[in-house]
Design a protein around this motif. Structure first.
Motif, PDB file in Angstrom:
ATOM      1  N   GLU A  67       5.234  -0.113 -16.465  1.00 20.98           N
ATOM      2  CA  GLU A  67       4.817   1.122 -17.131  1.00 20.98           C
ATOM      3  C   GLU A  67       5.578   1.274 -18.442  1.00 20.98           C
ATOM      4  N   VAL A  68       5.079   0.587 -19.427  1.00 14.49           N
ATOM      5  CA  VAL A  68       5.685   0.686 -20.755  1.00 14.49           C
ATOM      6  C   VAL A  68       4.576   0.979 -21.746  1.00 14.49           C
ATOM      7  N   SER A  69       4.956   1.317 -22.980  1.00 18.31           N
ATOM      8  CA  SER A  69       3.949   1.650 -24.000  1.00 18.31           C
ATOM      9  C   SER A  69       3.043   0.452 -24.257  1.00 18.31           C
ATOM     10  N   ASP A  70       1.864   0.731 -24.752  1.00 17.26           N
ATOM     11  CA  ASP A  70       0.948  -0.362 -25.100  1.00 17.26           C
ATOM     12  C   ASP A  70       1.583  -1.273 -26.138  1.00 17.26           C
ATOM     13  N   GLU A  71       2.352  -0.682 -27.049  1.00 17.21           N
ATOM     14  CA  GLU A  71       2.975  -1.481 -28.096  1.00 17.21           C
ATOM     15  C   GLU A  71       3.988  -2.452 -27.502  1.00 17.21           C
ATOM     16  N   THR A  92       9.810  -3.074 -31.793  1.00 17.12           N
ATOM     17  CA  THR A  92       9.221  -2.473 -30.589  1.00 17.12           C
ATOM     18  C   THR A  92       9.849  -3.074 -29.340  1.00 17.12           C
ATOM     19  N   ASP A  94      12.133   2.005 -24.236  1.00 12.68           N
ATOM     20  CA  ASP A  94      10.827   2.528 -23.864  1.00 12.68           C
ATOM     21  C   ASP A  94      11.080   3.556 -22.767  1.00 12.68           C
ATOM     22  N   ARG A  95      11.242   4.795 -23.197  1.00 11.05           N
ATOM     23  CA  ARG A  95      11.675   5.864 -22.281  1.00 11.05           C
ATOM     24  C   ARG A  95      12.945   5.459 -21.513  1.00 11.05           C
TER      25      ARG A  95
END
Lengths: 531, 531
Positions: free
Chosen positions: B352-356, B488, B493-494
């Motif tokens: 569960e990470v960003s699309d980027e 990135t 990532d959170r």
């Protein structure tokens, strides 16, 4: 220009090819060796001396490496051997000073070495080239443990008082800039057709490609500040990890300063065949070699024997010497004599040799190097500057700073070589008291390492011109003396033959002493069997 | 050309001079460091993390060096740390294969390593640059004994099937001839006034002097066969002792052949900052490092944990994994996650990470190096050829032969690195069975060392594209992916942050993994205190 001609190469290649087809790889390998491909040394294995005449005897003068090896091999061949040694220890210039040692030089100055346990200074030999096969052979045979001596270190410094504002520069940056600019300039010359007469079109193209790759030139054949050139010379900010990982290129040095002689002399030095990697040193200090050699001839050595006269007639050799411990005069008699006494000392001893040999003995001056060992409280060169072994050269009288190659990364005091002065520098340092030499080494060395004063603990020095038992470091031959005196010096003089680094073309190296010794005893043995 | 301008240098020099006068040498040294003179690394000492919130927790994925260091420092800072590791050992690519080890690659081929005790192959990292300060710092702190890795050896070979009739040439001879001819040609160009517009008269004179000394040119600025040039390139008959002591010069090589790309690529390689001397290796095998790191976090590692999902929300991170020993599915929960799983594997895990970030993870391909270790009955490279450590490069698929840097001069079997294949060579060797790889390494290697077949005992290989837990050796970034994805990839990532050599600009090196890890946990800790 003398070049390996195409025809010559083809012939050799054809020969190797023919051997390869008929005899397989082992035959090919032996042929390659015979043709000089793998040859690295004049050493072809230990001598196969045997069958000495019953009762034949040899007196060996000097228990340095040449004398010890002569005694070992002659004893093995069946000779009765006695070694006379001036000092109270064997090894000669193969010598190590450690904490607790006391050394008194000519002039009377006495030093008590204060180094911590495990630390040392090798006043004489301190490194072994990988192609000194004789020495390496006997080290292996006699069980001397060796470890790498880091001779060449891209991170060490090049220092000149005449360049870069007197600031020490890392070898990698000056060498990269030298090579890069040389490549760029040669590329320009080719571009201007200045070398069309020298090289074929194909070779000009090959050379341009080579210059671009070797010199880190950009697509326009320019040597510029960039990540590419920093890949050789180092970065302003090196590559890292995470958010700020991107590297930043370093700036180039002014080419005028890069042309300082310290730069190219350092580059040339490290390409010197004798100085090339890989080099070695004995674990624990250079005298581990002398001690191991001496163990092979235990009981044959008479210490404290000061030779005053070497006489010979048709029946044998008589050596007169003083036992310096008791003061008594004594004589040693033998059929033959191997004399390894340095020429600087031998010239002062009465010897019944030909006038020509006497002249040869007097003809060769000795060098006067000075070494200074400095002990510091910590390895700041490793901890602060990432320098592990290797040499920083300077145009000051100390000549260089050489970093220890043992116990990398350790805590506690360590000894570096703070001076290896030669020529005028050696002359000047030899004229100082031991304390003044240390001060000179500190004053000059701190131009390279500002940590010197803060971390200094103690020092020790050896000025070879003041070493009582050699009066110099090693024989300095020149073209003229080689021509006039060398063959006389090495030839047998009736029952006496000389050996040592002075009787070789590998002067100042242990290998020269050993090769000279093997050559001398081979001829002595042949003569003894003929006699 | 971008050059360090005279004005800029003067300013810096004036600044240093002023500091030197007012503050003494210590102040000068610190100023020099600040100005980039002594800077060698982005490492500035271990992080001073402390004061983690009570009960705060981190799950670390992967017990390679990045994961182990993250766990060690975060644990010290007060975090509750758990490491999940896929394998049944720590260290990751920091890995050593020894006699008795069994390794099964993707595709099912299993090798049982048959090396003698003490011999090993390091399939992954195998050498440590002196400027990789983070790694060296922790090796020292964790008690990992290091010894020199002889990277650069003038006596090793340069081999090309396209030059010198396929005969391996000593590095010293090709490098000496390259430098000498370059010096001679540039001298001629200067003589023909081709560079008058580029250099002042004074600098042309300085350059001519430099070329003569560096390139071993004679008084007429020619590079010819002579004892002088043999002093760099080696002799036909080296200097010896006694009657036949005089050396004989070696012949020069044909310059067309010296321009073979293998020559200048080798020369350039050894000037690569990352490859420069002094380098090190752990005594006993590279995995001594992984083992030492793992000892610091003993008890925190869960082995045989195959991660299948990384989930996160505003309260924390949940990692689902299978215990591959029992087959049971399990979960690990923590406030934060440091993920050091190689991108090649991570791309296959639900996260569960960003699309980027997901795109960045998928964007970076992995390299496919292949290493082959070959054990021989004796050290013929040392005994027959005086090669002690270092690398012989070849244009064949094996890429190189690298000689062992431990137990020099010893008797008995020894392991050399018989292939380090990359790119097409790596691809082709990876497509072979382990037995075929050994045969390829022998067939290509015997072009350099004819003794291969006679002395061969056994071999082992690792094709990194077939290593089940990495599917590749290391991340291969390019300019485009760096620009699009790097920031990135390394950004938090959170609650998840990535670390490892892939999250650095020191790719494929342990230092990159460690620097990335320190950067990642520094940011994580800051975020955790802010949260």
């Amino acid at each position: 220009m003398v070049m390996n001609s195409g025809a010559g190469r083809t012939t050799r290649r054809q020969l190797l090819s023919a051997i390869g087809m008929t005899g397989g790889t082992a035959a090919l390998y032996h042929a390659m060796t015979a043709l000089g491909h793998a040859a690295e040394t004049q050493f072809t294995g230990p001598p196969a001396l045997s069958g000495a005449r019953k009762g034949a005897s040899v007196v060996v003068l000097g228990a340095g490496l040449a004398g010890l090896l002569a005694a070992y091999e002659l004893n093995k061949a069946g000779y009765k051997v006695q070694i006379l040694e001036f000092q109270n220890r064997a090894g000669g210039r193969n010598w190590t000073l450690r904490g607790g040692d006391t050394y008194t030089e000519l002039g009377g100055a006495t030093q008590k070495v204060a180094f911590a346990p495990g630390n040392y200074l090798n006043p004489g030999p301190w490194r072994i080239p990988h192609h000194h096969r004789t020495l390496l052979h006997y080290c292996r045979q006699f069980g001397v443990a060796l470890e790498p001596f880091i001779q060449f270190n891209h991170a060490a410094y090049v220092h000149s008082t005449d360049a870069f504002g007197g600031k020490p520069m890392r070898y990698r940056e000056v060498a990269a800039d030298f090579e890069g600019r040389v490549a760029e300039l040669l590329g320009k010359a080719i571009d201007q057709k200045a070398l069309d007469a020298e090289l074929t079109l194909e070779d000009r193209e090959r050379l341009l490609e080579a210059l671009r790759g070797w010199g880190m030139l950009d697509k326009d054949m320019r040597y510029v500040s960039s990540l590419q050139t920093s890949g050789h010379r180092g970065y302003a900010r090196p590559p890292g990890g995470g958010v700020n990982g991107a590297p930043l290129p370093s700036e180039l040095l002014d080419f005028h300063e890069v042309l300082d002689p310290q730069v190219w002399t350092s580059m040339s030095f490290f390409m010197n065949h004798t100085m090339q990697t890989t080099m070695f040193q004995p674990v624990g200090g250079m005298d581990m070699i002398g001690k191991a050699f001496a163990r092979q001839v235990e009981g044959l050595i008479t210490y404290n024997a000061k030779v005053s006269r070497i006489a010979q007639d048709e029946r044998g050799v008589t050596v007169s010497y003083q036992d310096t411990a008791s003061g008594a005069m004594k004589e040693a008699k033998a059929d033959w004599c191997v004399c390894t006494i340095p020429l600087s000392i031998l010239a002062q001893i009465e010897a019944e040799v030909s006038d020509e040999l006497a002249a040869a003995i007097r003809a060769v001056p000795y060098t006067g190097q000075v070494k200074v060992g400095l002990e510091f409280a910590r390895r700041f060169w490793e901890e602060d500057e990432a320098i592990y072994g290797g040499i920083s050269f300077t145009n000051q009288e100390i000549g260089l700073v050489s970093y220890p190659n043992n116990a990398f990364f350790s805590n506690g005091p360590a000894v570096l070589l703070g001076a290896f002065a030669r020529d005028m520098g050696g002359y000047r340092l030899a004229g100082m008291t031991p304390q003044e030499r240390i001060e000179a080494a500190l004053a000059q060395g701190e131009a390279i390492h500002p940590q010197y004063r803060k971390e200094f603990l103690s020092g020790a020095s050896v000025a070879w011109s003041r070493v009582p038992w050699t009066l110099g470091c090693c024989a300095r031959w020149n073209e003229e003396t080689r021509k006039t005196h060398y063959q006389t010096l090495v030839a047998m003089d009736r029952r006496v033959v000389l050996a040592g680094e002075h009787a070789s073309y590998v002067g100042c190296w242990m290998e020269g002493a050993l090769l000279s010794s093997l050559d001398a005893i081979g001829r002595l043995h042949k003569r003894a069997l003929e006699a």
